[in-house]
Design a protein around this motif. Structure first.
Motif, short mmCIF file in Angstrom:
data_model
loop_
_atom_site.label_atom_id
_atom_site.label_comp_id
_atom_site.label_asym_id
_atom_site.label_seq_id
_atom_site.Cartn_x
_atom_site.Cartn_y
_atom_site.Cartn_z
N UNK A 236 34.16 34.50 62.52
CA UNK A 236 35.23 34.46 61.52
C UNK A 236 36.24 35.56 61.77
N UNK A 237 37.50 35.27 61.42
CA UNK A 237 38.57 36.24 61.55
C UNK A 237 38.90 36.90 60.23
N UNK A 238 40.16 37.36 60.11
CA UNK A 238 40.55 38.09 58.91
C UNK A 238 40.60 37.17 57.69
N UNK A 239 40.94 35.91 57.89
CA UNK A 239 40.98 34.96 56.77
C UNK A 239 39.60 34.34 56.56
N UNK A 240 38.59 35.19 56.48
CA UNK A 240 37.21 34.71 56.42
C UNK A 240 36.96 33.86 55.17
N UNK A 241 37.69 34.11 54.09
CA UNK A 241 37.49 33.33 52.86
C UNK A 241 38.21 31.99 52.89
N UNK A 242 38.89 31.68 54.00
CA UNK A 242 39.55 30.38 54.13
C UNK A 242 39.11 29.66 55.39
N UNK A 243 38.13 30.19 56.10
CA UNK A 243 37.69 29.60 57.36
C UNK A 243 36.38 28.85 57.16
N UNK A 244 35.79 28.45 58.26
CA UNK A 244 34.53 27.73 58.22
C UNK A 244 33.49 28.50 57.40
N UNK A 245 32.80 27.81 56.51
CA UNK A 245 31.77 28.44 55.72
C UNK A 245 32.29 29.19 54.51
N UNK A 246 33.59 29.07 54.20
CA UNK A 246 34.15 29.80 53.07
C UNK A 246 33.45 29.48 51.75
#
Length: 722
Positions: free
Chosen positions: A695-705
């Motif tokens: 996951x990158x910086x947008x972890x709350x909008x990526x896979x598994x959010x």
């Protein structure tokens, strides 16, 4: 001792069965028949959506419609909270309605990576989408077609900075977009981009200086007005300015267009080639103001007072299609007004001398639009409506009788002793009424407002609403988006949410993470402390050379007030939640006032400005230096360094970080974890550290959010780090 990453990416199938909960980067095709955006359901990363927009006039019988009626089918419309909401399948075939907007997810090939938020889109007149993807310093250009996993490669440009603009009326086989690129040479290079894959982008111009903006002065796509950065005088005796120039794509030449005064910033922001109406933004009148004029007329630009609002930033989003023989002074312009968390929508005609505010529901508009016979279309979102496309019937909204505004309650901003429930809340805040929010206004909006593509909860219920309120900060009022109704202050669990940035703010828009917290029964106060954008230059620049200064003072003042009042009622203190810069601020607050914090959950935190500067990439380093993030606030409280303060931390802590974070390196959180362990804190008892693999910086909008949303909400409710 190293952390074991939590594998989230790859644990979920890339599916489009779940509806989109976040949409960004909307763009409309030249004729208004299609739109495109980036979308995410939180279960498979970002992907591209193409929207089919009905361009016929909107016909809808609303005489017998009532508020809050139930839908009659999966694709039926319903009126919810004053909104006409079209289902994801479009309008109900039996409703007699037209003017709908239907989103279609562009399927990904098996094994293909999700799109990046840095991808740029151009919606084409035939429903295809031109996508510009950044790979290092190269930009790959591809064309995608709805209902197909295939994509057509149309070129690659090696430029650090590149942006796309759609041509206004591309013909068959002709170029569809203009690409403008910049590099270290401080020049602007221009290419024409075709969509058939038969030819590489064709360079048509190159000229000195950096350029932004972009407004077409003709329907043929030859004359393009650009914002051109003019360097200041040698020696720094004058600051750089922005002037509008015109690029002739046929000859590759650039000529001046707007130069109102020496040293002024003059931008063209909108134009209607048929009537010649132009709108400009300039500080030549002494302040930054909107003005208008007519191309080809020997008349000075006019800057009417009605277009100058000190507490609202106005931007043109669309001009009504011109009619034969209608002069420029009779053209109508739709303007979005932004101040704080919300948006307003207004219509202005040069000859009228007044700005007519439309009674649209409270929320956030997308800053772009298209006006056709079907109505005025704009992206829209609110806390209880995920982003979709709104269709506005301007004349219907303006046709009703004038409405009285809700009275603004005059309530003290400082806390008084609570008596519980709404009475206690009334002594804490000033409620900010949304424009035209009476029931009559909602009914009127329902007859001229339609929202398509906004996803409903999967359980058949409703999303949780929120409203804007004013709270007392350390130096004056500050706005917050509050979930929890009138009794939020006396809720069993209360979360103070801190946004990232720092040049950012919470908005009256849908947020999946905050929505999940509200779904867990948490009251949420998403506060816009000093340093937040949308409240004027002085408010936003309060953090220049003072990270963790005025904003920390505001957060501590809020915690002192709220937690003190809650303690008097036997309730636990507030908890803290923060993302990126907000995570840094939350950690500082939890260390500065440990007795006033029940729990603290942070996502992608950094430890201090200097530590971030030492480990981040070039873009983040430049931002940190530009905002003065390495300076120590001049308040006598010392350096704002979480590592130096974390010995004071007593609240249970949850730290989440993506191991491929390209903005805040994961080493920041790993260092914090190591320091907590060194001081004797026990992992899984005193704190929990979660590293999301891939996951990158947008972890709350990526896979598994969704898993992370659930983890955060559960932790903030129970305090159990496991």
């Amino acid at each position: 001792m190293t952390a074991t990453p939590l594998t989230l990416v790859g644990a979920f199938p890339h599916t489009r069965a779940a509806p989109a909960l976040r949409r960004v980067g909307f763009t409309f095709s030249a004729g208004g028949g299609y739109a495109a955006c980036m979308a995410s359901s939180g279960e498979g990363g970002w992907y591209v959506e193409s929207w089919r927009l009905d361009t016929a006039s909107w016909r809808l019988d609303t005489a017998n419609r009532q508020l809050d009626t139930a839908p009659t089918g999966d694709s039926a419309e319903q009126v919810v909270g004053g909104l006409i909401v079209g289902g994801l399948g479009g309008a109900d075939p039996g409703s007699g309605a037209t003017g709908g907007a239907i989103p279609v997810a562009l399927p990904q090939a098996p094994g293909a990576a999700p799109e990046s938020l840095r991808s740029q889109l151009v919606s084409l007149p035939d429903g295809r989408v031109l996508i510009c993807r950044l790979h290092g310093e190269s930009h790959d250009l591809v064309v995608r077609t709805p209902a197909s996993v295939r994509e057509t490669f149309v070129g690659s440009l090696r430029m650090p900075g590149l942006r796309l603009m759609a041509l206004p009326a591309p013909g068959p086989g002709a170029p569809v977009a203009v690409a403008l690129g910049t590099d270290s040479r401080a020049v602007t290079s221009v290419w024409l981009v075709s969509a058939d894959g038969g030819a590489q982008p064709q360079q048509v111009a190159e000229f000195p200086g950096m350029s932004g903006g972009g407004v077409w002065l003709d329907r043929g796509g030859r004359m393009l007005a650009l914002d051109h950065l003019v360097p200041g005088a040698a020696g720094g005796s004058s600051a750089p300015t922005v002037k509008t120039v015109v690029l002739d794509l046929a000859t590759g030449t650039v000529s001046p267009f707007l130069e109102l005064a020496p040293g002024s910033n003059d931008r063209l922001v909108a134009a209607d080639p048929e009537s010649g109406l132009i709108l400009v933004r300039s500080d030549a009148p002494g302040q930054d103001r909107l003005g208008w004029g007519v191309l080809g007329e020997d008349q000075p630009l006019r800057f009417p007072d009605c277009l100058h609002r000190t507490r609202e930033f106005l931007r043109p989003v669309a001009i009504e299609p011109g009619r034969a023989g209608v002069p420029a002074s009779e053209q109508r312009v739709a303007l979005q007004g932004d101040w704080g968390a919300g948006s307003t929508l207004a219509v202005w005609r040069p000859s009228s001398g007044q700005l007519e505010t439309l009674p649209v529901p409270a929320g956030r508009l997308g800053g772009v639009g298209h006006w056709s016979a079907a109505g005025l279309r704009l992206p829209y979102s609110s806390p209880d409506h995920p982003a979709g496309i709104a269709t506005v019937q301007v004349d219907r909204l303006l046709a009703g009788p004038p409405e009285a505004e809700d009275p603004v309650p005059t309530m003290p901003l400082r806390l008084a002793p609570l008596q519980g429930g709404a009475a206690g809340m009334g002594s804490v805040i000033r409620i900010l009424p949304s424009p035209r929010s009476l029931r009559e206004g909602r009914l009127r909006a329902a007859s001229g407002w339609r929202l398509d593509g906004s996803a409903a909860p999967g359980d058949g219920g409703r999303w949780h609403g929120a409203r804007a309120v004013e709270l007392a900060g350390a130096a004056g009022p500050m706005e917050a988006v509050v979930y929890g109704g009138d009794t939020w202050l006396t809720a069993q669990h209360l979360v103070v949410a801190l946004h990232g940035g720092p040049a950012d703010a919470w908005r009256l828009e849908f947020d999946p993470a905050l929505q999940r917290m509200a779904g867990e029964g948490l009251a949420v106060v998403a506060v816009n402390q000093r340093g937040s954008t949308g409240y004027g230059v002085e408010y936003a620049q309060a953090l220049q050379n003072a990270w963790g200064g005025p904003d920390l003072d505001d957060v501590l003042a809020l915690l002192t007030s709220v937690s003190g009042q809650r303690a008097a009622l036997g309730l636990e203190p507030a908890s803290l939640f923060g993302v990126s810069y907000g995570a840094f601020l939350a950690l500082l607050a939890a260390c500065s006032a440990p007795e006033q914090v029940a729990r603290c959950a942070v996502v992608a935190p950094f430890l201090s400005g200097p530590r971030l500067l030492a480990e981040a990439g070039p873009a983040v380093q430049a931002l940190t230096q530009r905002l003065g993030g390495t300076h120590e606030p001049e308040d006598g409280s010392g350096a704002r360094d979480v590592l130096r303060m974390c010995h004071r931390l007593t609240a249970p802590l949850l730290v989440v970080h993506g191991d491929r974070d390209e903005v805040v390196p994961v080493s920041q959180s790993r260092t914090l974890r190591q320091e907590l362990l060194r001081m004797g804190h026990t992992e899984s008892a005193d704190f929990r550290y979660v590293e999301a693999a891939g996951a990158g910086h947008e972890v709350l909008a990526e896979d598994g959010a969704p898993v992370l949303h659930e983890l955060l909400a559960s932790f903030l409710r129970t305090g159990r780090p496991t």
